[in-house]
Design a protein around this motif. Structure first.
Motif, short mmCIF file in Angstrom:
data_model
loop_
_atom_site.label_atom_id
_atom_site.label_comp_id
_atom_site.label_asym_id
_atom_site.label_seq_id
_atom_site.Cartn_x
_atom_site.Cartn_y
_atom_site.Cartn_z
N UNK A 87 -3.30 13.38 -18.92
CA UNK A 87 -2.77 14.05 -17.72
C UNK A 87 -3.30 13.40 -16.43
N UNK A 88 -4.41 12.64 -16.53
CA UNK A 88 -4.94 11.96 -15.34
C UNK A 88 -4.01 10.83 -14.88
N UNK A 89 -3.04 10.45 -15.72
CA UNK A 89 -2.08 9.40 -15.35
C UNK A 89 -0.96 9.94 -14.45
N UNK A 90 -0.81 11.26 -14.38
CA UNK A 90 0.27 11.83 -13.57
C UNK A 90 0.08 11.46 -12.09
N UNK A 91 1.18 11.02 -11.48
CA UNK A 91 1.15 10.62 -10.09
C UNK A 91 0.66 9.20 -9.85
#
Length: 183
Positions: free
Chosen positions: A118-122
């Motif tokens: 989820x840290x890859x979002x954005x």
């Protein structure tokens, strides 16, 4: 010809659809999910959009059209298939996955991957796109443009356009030759 009662009040609609080009595009991650592949291997499914340039928001525009159609049909809209990237994360593919993560880190100054997808979002990445043929439901061969690789954003617009992926033509063993049948 049909007798069209309201012809003068009908608004003309034109398809001004702009087709994504093969080559390099800067992209941004919209969603990430960990799933299993058809063969049961763990993978990440990365939903992305084009970020900047002539195709800025390309997949979001397609998704908005999908939402409109889905609402009319009473269904749930899906993110366009062309805006999805699949990355296996099993032991056999860890080297390739690490290269993808290094390209994310190089494209997003200060970002360090913490093993949370989820840290890859954005986050931004460079997408390498190529034309790919596929067989449609009616048996015809059509062409689409898909992301085949993730690279760093720096210089992505200058990468060479990858070779088109063509469908292999399957030949039937029952093909009739130009010769006369001997009976």
């Amino acid at each position: 010809m049909l007798n069209i009662q309201n012809w003068n009040s009908v608004e003309a609609e034109r398809n001004d659809f702009k087709r994504l080009t093969a080559g390099g595009h800067k992209c941004v991650v919209k969603n990430v999910e960990q799933r299993n592949s058809k063969s049961g291997k763990p993978m990440l499914v990365i939903a992305f959009d084009i970020a900047g340039g002539d195709f800025d928001g390309y997949y979001m525009d397609l998704y908005a059209k999908n939402v409109e159609k889905a609402q009319k049909d009473g269904k749930q809209a899906k993110w366009p298939n062309g805006g999805l990237y699949y990355q296996l994360i099993d032991e056999e593919h860890l080297g390739r996955f690490k290269a993808v993560i290094e390209d994310f880190e190089a494209s997003n100054p200060g970002f360090k991957f913490n093993l949370d997808e989820k840290s890859l979002m954005g986050k931004f990445f460079g997408g390498v796109f190529r034309e790919e043929e596929y067989e449609a439901n009616d048996g015809s061969i059509k062409t689409t443009v898909r992301c085949m690789a993730i690279r760093k954003t720096e210089g992505i617009e200058n990468i060479p356009v990858p070779k088109k992926k063509c469908v292999e033509i399957k030949q039937s063993n029952n093909a009739i030759m130009d010769e006369e049948i001997p009976f």
